[in-house]
Design a protein around this motif. Structure first.
Motif, PDB file in Angstrom:
ATOM      1  N   LYS A  10     -24.792  79.243  52.207  1.00  0.00           N
ATOM      2  CA  LYS A  10     -26.139  79.853  51.823  1.00  0.00           C
ATOM      3  C   LYS A  10     -26.292  79.350  50.305  1.00  0.00           C
ATOM      4  N   SER A  11     -25.187  79.793  49.489  1.00  0.00           N
ATOM      5  CA  SER A  11     -25.308  79.499  48.155  1.00  0.00           C
ATOM      6  C   SER A  11     -25.623  77.888  47.789  1.00  0.00           C
ATOM      7  N   TRP A  12     -24.895  76.960  48.468  1.00  0.00           N
ATOM      8  CA  TRP A  12     -25.034  75.449  48.343  1.00  0.00           C
ATOM      9  C   TRP A  12     -26.423  75.251  49.015  1.00  0.00           C
ATOM     10  N   ASP A  13     -26.917  75.905  49.979  1.00  0.00           N
ATOM     11  CA  ASP A  13     -28.323  75.378  50.535  1.00  0.00           C
ATOM     12  C   ASP A  13     -29.255  75.882  49.296  1.00  0.00           C
ATOM     13  N   VAL A  15     -29.162  76.201  46.183  1.00  0.00           N
ATOM     14  CA  VAL A  15     -29.114  75.220  44.831  1.00  0.00           C
ATOM     15  C   VAL A  15     -29.543  74.075  45.429  1.00  0.00           C
ATOM     16  N   ARG A  16     -29.367  73.469  46.721  1.00  0.00           N
ATOM     17  CA  ARG A  16     -29.682  72.019  47.136  1.00  0.00           C
ATOM     18  C   ARG A  16     -31.262  72.224  47.090  1.00  0.00           C
ATOM     19  N   ARG A  17     -32.134  73.043  47.792  1.00  0.00           N
ATOM     20  CA  ARG A  17     -33.466  73.478  47.808  1.00  0.00           C
ATOM     21  C   ARG A  17     -34.026  73.483  46.414  1.00  0.00           C
ATOM     22  N   ALA A  18     -33.457  74.267  45.354  1.00  0.00           N
ATOM     23  CA  ALA A  18     -33.811  74.398  44.311  1.00  0.00           C
ATOM     24  C   ALA A  18     -34.144  73.397  43.602  1.00  0.00           C
ATOM     25  N   LYS A  19     -33.254  72.382  43.605  1.00  0.00           N
ATOM     26  CA  LYS A  19     -32.870  71.155  43.047  1.00  0.00           C
ATOM     27  C   LYS A  19     -33.755  69.970  43.684  1.00  0.00           C
ATOM     28  N   LYS A  39     -24.408  69.589  59.708  1.00  0.00           N
ATOM     29  CA  LYS A  39     -23.498  70.528  60.378  1.00  0.00           C
ATOM     30  C   LYS A  39     -23.103  71.543  59.146  1.00  0.00           C
ATOM     31  N   TRP A  40     -22.649  71.017  58.153  1.00  0.00           N
ATOM     32  CA  TRP A  40     -22.228  71.907  56.901  1.00  0.00           C
ATOM     33  C   TRP A  40     -23.351  73.063  56.605  1.00  0.00           C
ATOM     34  N   PHE A  41     -24.519  72.465  56.469  1.00  0.00           N
ATOM     35  CA  PHE A  41     -25.421  73.574  56.040  1.00  0.00           C
ATOM     36  C   PHE A  41     -26.102  74.403  57.009  1.00  0.00           C
ATOM     37  N   CYS A  58     -22.865  66.455  43.174  1.00  0.00           N
ATOM     38  CA  CYS A  58     -23.977  65.972  43.425  1.00  0.00           C
ATOM     39  C   CYS A  58     -25.286  66.881  43.054  1.00  0.00           C
ATOM     40  N   LEU A  59     -24.903  68.349  43.358  1.00  0.00           N
ATOM     41  CA  LEU A  59     -25.723  69.148  42.766  1.00  0.00           C
ATOM     42  C   LEU A  59     -25.965  69.515  41.717  1.00  0.00           C
ATOM     43  N   GLY A  60     -25.373  68.998  40.687  1.00  0.00           N
ATOM     44  CA  GLY A  60     -25.238  69.312  39.228  1.00  0.00           C
ATOM     45  C   GLY A  60     -24.671  70.773  38.868  1.00  0.00           C
TER      46      GLY A  60
END
Length: 84
Positions: A10-13, A15-19, A39-41, A58-60
């Motif tokens: 959920k943390s990764w997602d 950040v992914r969405r915000a960026k 599948k990871w997400f 990749c997400l900075g």
């Protein structure tokens, strides 16, 4: 930046969405198939430590930020071996 939990999809997602980073961009950055990345997400698979580090890049996300809550010395050692 708020705390990023390296082990929490959920943390990764968030950040992914915000960026505005797409699954395809993560797939390209990690060299992993699009299907595997989704599948990871969706929580169906867990990315390897190496791929989590590549995703952070990749997400900075600064690796020090992503790794700061990890205190296990064996895990920290493994992480250092991957990023050095």
């Amino acid at each position: 930046m708020t705390d990023i939990n390296l082990w929490d999809r959920k943390s990764w997602d968030a950040v992914r969405r915000a960026k505005g980073v797409t699954y395809s961009e993560i797939s390209e950055a990690t060299g992993i198939t699009y299907k595997a990345v989704t599948k990871w997400f969706y929580g169906e698979r867990v990315p390897s430590l190496r791929n989590q580090i590549l995703m952070a890049q990749c997400l900075g996300i600064p690796l020090t930020q992503a790794l700061k809550n990890i205190s296990d010395p064996d895990i920290r050692s493994a992480i250092r071996s991957v990023i050095l």
